[in-house]
Scaffold this motif. Sequence first.
Motif, PDB file in Angstrom:
ATOM      1  N   GLU A   1       0.850  -1.188   0.000  1.00 27.85           N
ATOM      2  CA  GLU A   1       0.000   0.000   0.000  1.00 27.85           C
ATOM      3  C   GLU A   1       0.884   1.235   0.000  1.00 27.85           C
ATOM      4  O   GLU A   1       2.018   1.205   0.481  1.00 27.85           O
ATOM      5  CB  GLU A   1      -0.907  -0.006   1.238  1.00 27.85           C
ATOM      6  CG  GLU A   1      -1.851  -1.183   1.286  1.00 27.85           C
ATOM      7  CD  GLU A   1      -2.591  -1.294   2.604  1.00 27.85           C
ATOM      8  OE1 GLU A   1      -2.499  -0.372   3.444  1.00 27.85           O
ATOM      9  OE2 GLU A   1      -3.251  -2.324   2.802  1.00 27.85           O
TER      10      GLU A   1
ATOM     11  N   SER B   1       0.976   3.939   1.716  1.00 27.62           N
ATOM     12  CA  SER B   1       1.443   4.362   3.036  1.00 27.62           C
ATOM     13  C   SER B   1       0.618   3.637   4.086  1.00 27.62           C
ATOM     14  O   SER B   1      -0.457   3.120   3.798  1.00 27.62           O
ATOM     15  CB  SER B   1       1.315   5.874   3.210  1.00 27.62           C
ATOM     16  OG  SER B   1      -0.042   6.264   3.159  1.00 27.62           O
ATOM     17  N   GLY B   2       1.159   3.605   5.287  1.00 32.79           N
ATOM     18  CA  GLY B   2       0.407   2.958   6.354  1.00 32.79           C
ATOM     19  C   GLY B   2       1.257   2.672   7.569  1.00 32.79           C
ATOM     20  O   GLY B   2       2.431   3.048   7.635  1.00 32.79           O
ATOM     21  N   THR B   3       0.627   2.000   8.508  1.00 28.89           N
ATOM     22  CA  THR B   3       1.305   1.571   9.728  1.00 28.89           C
ATOM     23  C   THR B   3       0.835   0.163  10.060  1.00 28.89           C
ATOM     24  O   THR B   3      -0.280  -0.236   9.696  1.00 28.89           O
ATOM     25  CB  THR B   3       1.010   2.497  10.922  1.00 28.89           C
ATOM     26  OG1 THR B   3      -0.395   2.470  11.189  1.00 28.89           O
ATOM     27  CG2 THR B   3       1.467   3.920  10.658  1.00 28.89           C
ATOM     28  N   LYS B   4       1.679  -0.551  10.750  1.00 30.22           N
ATOM     29  CA  LYS B   4       1.326  -1.902  11.193  1.00 30.22           C
ATOM     30  C   LYS B   4       2.174  -2.230  12.408  1.00 30.22           C
ATOM     31  O   LYS B   4       3.355  -1.922  12.436  1.00 30.22           O
ATOM     32  CB  LYS B   4       1.588  -2.934  10.096  1.00 30.22           C
ATOM     33  CG  LYS B   4       1.357  -4.356  10.565  1.00 30.22           C
ATOM     34  CD  LYS B   4       1.107  -5.297   9.448  1.00 30.22           C
ATOM     35  CE  LYS B   4       0.722  -6.675   9.931  1.00 30.22           C
ATOM     36  NZ  LYS B   4      -0.461  -6.718  10.771  1.00 30.22           N
TER      37      LYS B   4
ATOM     38  N   SER C   1       6.021   1.749   9.887  1.00 28.97           N
ATOM     39  CA  SER C   1       5.311   2.837   9.219  1.00 28.97           C
ATOM     40  C   SER C   1       6.040   3.089   7.907  1.00 28.97           C
ATOM     41  O   SER C   1       7.259   2.964   7.828  1.00 28.97           O
ATOM     42  CB  SER C   1       5.254   4.097  10.085  1.00 28.97           C
ATOM     43  OG  SER C   1       6.550   4.546  10.403  1.00 28.97           O
TER      44      SER C   1
ATOM     45  N   ASP D   1       5.843   5.126   3.755  1.00 30.22           N
ATOM     46  CA  ASP D   1       5.234   5.966   2.728  1.00 30.22           C
ATOM     47  C   ASP D   1       5.587   5.333   1.386  1.00 30.22           C
ATOM     48  O   ASP D   1       5.951   4.162   1.341  1.00 30.22           O
ATOM     49  CB  ASP D   1       5.690   7.432   2.847  1.00 30.22           C
ATOM     50  CG  ASP D   1       7.189   7.615   2.700  1.00 30.22           C
ATOM     51  OD1 ASP D   1       7.860   6.777   2.068  1.00 30.22           O
ATOM     52  OD2 ASP D   1       7.710   8.618   3.226  1.00 30.22           O
TER      53      ASP D   1
END
Length: 173
Positions: free
Chosen positions: A71, A73-76, A92, A94
């Motif tokens: 994806e 950007s995001g966090t996990k 995290s 981008d």
Amino acid sequence: MSFTIQASCPRFTDIFDRDAENLSDAIESSFPLLTENVVIKWNYVPILLSYKYDISIMIDDILEILEVIKEDSGTKTVYWASNTFAHVWHLSWDSTQLVINAEWGDIAGGMELLLQNSGNVTLKRQSFVSEWKRVLRNLITALVKSGYSEDKLPGMKRLVHEYEAIESEGNIY
């Protein structure tokens, strides 16, 4: 900041376990206890992971990370479930960079203080993904040599798909 993975050249058992219900079980049965380890180098601090008991337990989380960081950007947050790698990674990202902030628990050999003081890892997202390619190849090879196949083992198709989606191997390969 540095993150590399040495996948090594582990031996395989060539044993098919007809009781294996999932990818984790099959991986565990495909590797002997005494073989080469995966070595993650986190800011130049080595962390040893057993194919049989660590990677087999971690595989679903590894695949999920590889899937989700596609994806933009995001966090996990990943709570690693292996009892010898019971740590937390906060990821995290981008479009290009990935940052991993780790909460280190106990590490074999007393490396936790070094890891705690080593800081976060920041690298290109594609570099992180590439580091896993040889590990996934070793898993697929072991599973095939042990008699597992995509049509008979739940999760193997997912493993092969993620392996094939990675364009190149990591820095040391």
